[in-house]
Design an enzyme around this catalytic site. Structure first.
Site, PDB file in Angstrom:
ATOM      1  N   LEU A   1       6.579   3.096   1.552  1.00  0.00           N
ATOM      2  CA  LEU A   1       7.480   1.939   1.638  1.00  0.00           C
ATOM      3  C   LEU A   1       8.603   2.164   2.646  1.00  0.00           C
ATOM      4  O   LEU A   1       9.114   3.266   2.813  1.00  0.00           O
ATOM      5  CB  LEU A   1       8.060   1.649   0.257  1.00  0.00           C
ATOM      6  N   HIS A   2       8.970   1.069   3.313  1.00  0.00           N
ATOM      7  CA  HIS A   2      10.063   1.088   4.299  1.00  0.00           C
ATOM      8  C   HIS A   2      10.904  -0.173   4.113  1.00  0.00           C
ATOM      9  O   HIS A   2      10.652  -0.969   3.177  1.00  0.00           O
ATOM     10  CB  HIS A   2       9.489   1.208   5.712  1.00  0.00           C
TER      11      HIS A   2
ATOM     12  N   HIS B   1       9.121  -3.562   3.445  1.00  0.00           N
ATOM     13  CA  HIS B   1       8.736  -3.773   2.048  1.00  0.00           C
ATOM     14  C   HIS B   1       9.970  -4.085   1.193  1.00  0.00           C
ATOM     15  O   HIS B   1       9.929  -4.952   0.316  1.00  0.00           O
ATOM     16  CB  HIS B   1       8.062  -2.514   1.473  1.00  0.00           C
TER      17      HIS B   1
ATOM     18  N   LYS C   1       5.059 -10.183   9.227  1.00  0.00           N
ATOM     19  CA  LYS C   1       4.585  -9.117  10.113  1.00  0.00           C
ATOM     20  C   LYS C   1       3.053  -9.171  10.266  1.00  0.00           C
ATOM     21  O   LYS C   1       2.519  -8.974  11.345  1.00  0.00           O
ATOM     22  CB  LYS C   1       5.040  -7.772   9.543  1.00  0.00           C
TER      23      LYS C   1
ATOM     24  N   GLY D   1       4.648 -10.362   4.023  1.00  0.00           N
ATOM     25  CA  GLY D   1       5.428 -10.293   5.254  1.00  0.00           C
ATOM     26  C   GLY D   1       4.806 -11.112   6.375  1.00  0.00           C
ATOM     27  O   GLY D   1       3.574 -11.118   6.536  1.00  0.00           O
TER      28      GLY D   1
ATOM     29  N   MET E   1       0.838  -1.206   0.000  1.00  0.00           N
ATOM     30  CA  MET E   1       0.000   0.000   0.000  1.00  0.00           C
ATOM     31  C   MET E   1       0.876   1.261   0.000  1.00  0.00           C
ATOM     32  O   MET E   1       0.397   2.352   0.329  1.00  0.00           O
ATOM     33  CB  MET E   1      -0.941  -0.005   1.202  1.00  0.00           C
TER      34      MET E   1
ATOM     35  N   VAL F   1      10.931  -7.346   9.510  1.00  0.00           N
ATOM     36  CA  VAL F   1      12.060  -6.422   9.687  1.00  0.00           C
ATOM     37  C   VAL F   1      11.717  -5.466  10.824  1.00  0.00           C
ATOM     38  O   VAL F   1      10.595  -4.946  10.893  1.00  0.00           O
ATOM     39  CB  VAL F   1      12.337  -5.638   8.382  1.00  0.00           C
TER      40      VAL F   1
HETATM   41  P1  AMP Z   1       1.361  -2.950   3.516  1.00  0.00           P
HETATM   42  O1  AMP Z   1       1.933  -1.911   2.619  1.00  0.00           O
HETATM   43  O2  AMP Z   1       1.303  -2.551   4.953  1.00  0.00           O
HETATM   44  O3  AMP Z   1       0.071  -3.537   2.992  1.00  0.00           O
HETATM   45  O4  AMP Z   1       2.405  -4.157   3.493  1.00  0.00           O
HETATM   46  C1  AMP Z   1       2.777  -4.757   2.273  1.00  0.00           C
HETATM   47  C2  AMP Z   1       3.530  -6.028   2.572  1.00  0.00           C
HETATM   48  O5  AMP Z   1       4.699  -5.719   3.332  1.00  0.00           O
HETATM   49  C3  AMP Z   1       2.705  -7.021   3.418  1.00  0.00           C
HETATM   50  O6  AMP Z   1       2.911  -8.333   2.916  1.00  0.00           O
HETATM   51  C4  AMP Z   1       3.294  -6.847   4.794  1.00  0.00           C
HETATM   52  O7  AMP Z   1       3.173  -7.997   5.606  1.00  0.00           O
HETATM   53  C5  AMP Z   1       4.746  -6.559   4.470  1.00  0.00           C
HETATM   54  N1  AMP Z   1       5.404  -5.874   5.583  1.00  0.00           N
HETATM   55  C6  AMP Z   1       4.955  -4.774   6.253  1.00  0.00           C
HETATM   56  N2  AMP Z   1       5.781  -4.471   7.270  1.00  0.00           N
HETATM   57  C7  AMP Z   1       6.770  -5.405   7.260  1.00  0.00           C
HETATM   58  C8  AMP Z   1       7.928  -5.654   8.070  1.00  0.00           C
HETATM   59  N3  AMP Z   1       8.231  -4.871   9.109  1.00  0.00           N
HETATM   60  N4  AMP Z   1       8.711  -6.707   7.771  1.00  0.00           N
HETATM   61  C9  AMP Z   1       8.399  -7.522   6.716  1.00  0.00           C
HETATM   62  N5  AMP Z   1       7.339  -7.334   5.905  1.00  0.00           N
HETATM   63  C10 AMP Z   1       6.524  -6.315   6.180  1.00  0.00           C
END
Ligand code: AMP
Length: 281
Positions: free
Chosen positions: A33-34, A37, A149, A147, A30, A176
Site C-alpha cells: 500500500l502507498h 491506496h 490511475k 483509482g 493487492m 495520487v
Molecule cells: P492495486 O493494489 O494496484 O490493485 O490498486 C488498488 C486500487 O488502488 C485500484 O483501484 C487502483 O486504481 C488504486 N490506485 C493505485 N494507484 C493509485 C494512485 N496512484 N492514485 C489513486 N489510486 C490508485
C-alpha cells in the site's frame, strides 16, 4: 482495526454492520500500500460508516509471464497504513480461501477489455472482474472505491456492476502522484534510479497532449503524435501505447470533443507503467 481472513467472517461482520443501519465502504487492493491506496481509504472513511479494505494478490489477473511471484508485499506496513487511514476491517484472505478450488466460473466484460491493457495483457481483465465480482458478493451492498490511475479498469468494473445489477456504487478517485508527476504505483519499487528519474516522462507526455487540447488542437492523430514524440525522446522508455479515447467507453477519437482520456503505457526495462489524464473540450 480488525483483521479477518475468511469469507464467512468478513461477510458476517459486514452483514451485522448493515443490520444496524450503517453503510459499508469497500477498497479492493493487492497490498504494497502507498498514498494512492490511502486516498481511496480516506475517501471511503469520509463517506461510509465502516470501511473494509481487501489485501489480496489476485493470481487470476497476472498473465503467465508477469510478476506474480515477485509482486511486492509488506504485510506489517499495509496493516499500519490501513489502520492510519480509517480501515475498520482488513480482509486478508489466502489464495486457498478465495480460489481453493480453481474456479470454473469467470466473469468477463466484452469490448471494453479488448484494447489497451487487454491487448497487452490477455486474460488480465477477466481476472480483475472475476475477483471484483467475488469481493462484491462477499462484501454485500456497499460503495466500492477504485483509482482513476487504472482508468480502463474503472470503466470495466463500472460496466460490470451496471450490467449485472450489483448493489454496489462504484466511486472513482483521483490519481495520487509523486511531486515530479509520476503516478504512485506498487510497481514503482521495481524501478532502478535511472528508470525512476526517467519515468515522469509519461506524465509529461500526457500533459503535453492535454495542453495541446487546451490550446485548441482537435485532431486526434496530431495529439497522439505529440505524445509519442515526447516519450521517444527518453532513451530508457519503450512505448507500449498512447491514445486519446472517449472517457466512458474507451473508443479512440479523431475529432476531439466531449469527455476524453489520454492513456499511456510505457516500459522501463522489465517494468511496465500506465497512466492517464482526463480532458473535457
Ligand atoms: P492495486 O493494489 O494496484 O490493485 O490498486 C488498488 C486500487 O488502488 C485500484 O483501484 C487502483 O486504481 C488504486 N490506485 C493505485 N494507484 C493509485 C494512485 N496512484 N492514485 C489513486 N489510486 C490508485
Amino acid at each position: 482495526m480488525r483483521t479477518v481472513t475468511t469469507i464467512t467472517e468478513v461477510r458476517a461482520v459486514l452483514d451485522g454492520v448493515r443490520r444496524q443501519g450503517n453503510t459499508v465502504g469497500l477498497v479492493p487492493t493487492m497490498g504494497a500500500l502507498h498514498a494512492g491506496h490511502a486516498s481511496l481509504m480516506d475517501r471511503a472513511a469520509d463517506e461510509c460508516d465502516v470501511v473494509t479494505a481487501s489485501l489480496f494478490v489476485n493470481p487470476l489477473q497476472f498473465t503467465p509471464e508477469e510478476d506474480l511471484a515477485s509482486y511486492p508485499q509488506d504485510p506489517a506496513g499495509d496493516a499500519q497504513l490501513a489502520e492510519d487511514h480509517g480501515v475498520d476491517v482488513l480482509f486478508r484472505p489466502a489464495v486457498a480461501e478465495m480460489f481453493g478450488e480453481a474456479p470454473l466460473t469467470t466473469v468477463s466484460v466484452a469490448e471494453l477489455t479488448d484494447r489497451f491493457e487487454g491487448a497487452s495483457r490477455p486474460t488480465h481483465f477477466a481476472g480483475v472482474t472475476t475477483v471484483v465480482c467475488k469481493l462484491c458478493n462477499i462484501a454485500g451492498p456497499c460503495r466500492a472505491y477504485f483509482g482513476e490511475k487504472d482508468w480502463q479498469q474503472l470503466v470495466v468494473v463500472t460496466r460490470m456492476i451496471r450490467d449485472l445489477s450489483f448493489p454496489v456504487d462504484v466511486v472513482g478517485c483521483a490519481t495520487v502522484r509523486e511531486p515530479d508527476g509520476l503516478a504512485l504505483s506498487s510497481r514503482n519499487t521495481y524501478l532502478g534510479a535511472e528508470a525512476r528519474a526517467a519515468a515522469p516522462v509519461i506524465r509529461r507526455s500526457l500533459q503535453a497532449g492535454a495542453d495541446s487540447l487546451a490550446d485548441g488542437e482537435r485532431d486526434g492523430a496530431r495529439v497522439r503524435a505529440l505524445m509519442v514524440a515526447l516519450i521517444e525522446v527518453e532513451p530508457l522508455a519503450r512505448l507500449d501505447y498512447v491514445d486519446v479515447v472517449r472517457a466512458d467507453d474507451l473508443v479512440p477519437v479523431e475529432r476531439l470533443h466531449g469527455e476524453l482520456r489520454l492513456l499511456a503505457a510505457v516500459r522501463f526495462g522489465p517494468t511496465r507503467l500506465i497512466d492517464n489524464l482526463g480532458v473535457t473540450v
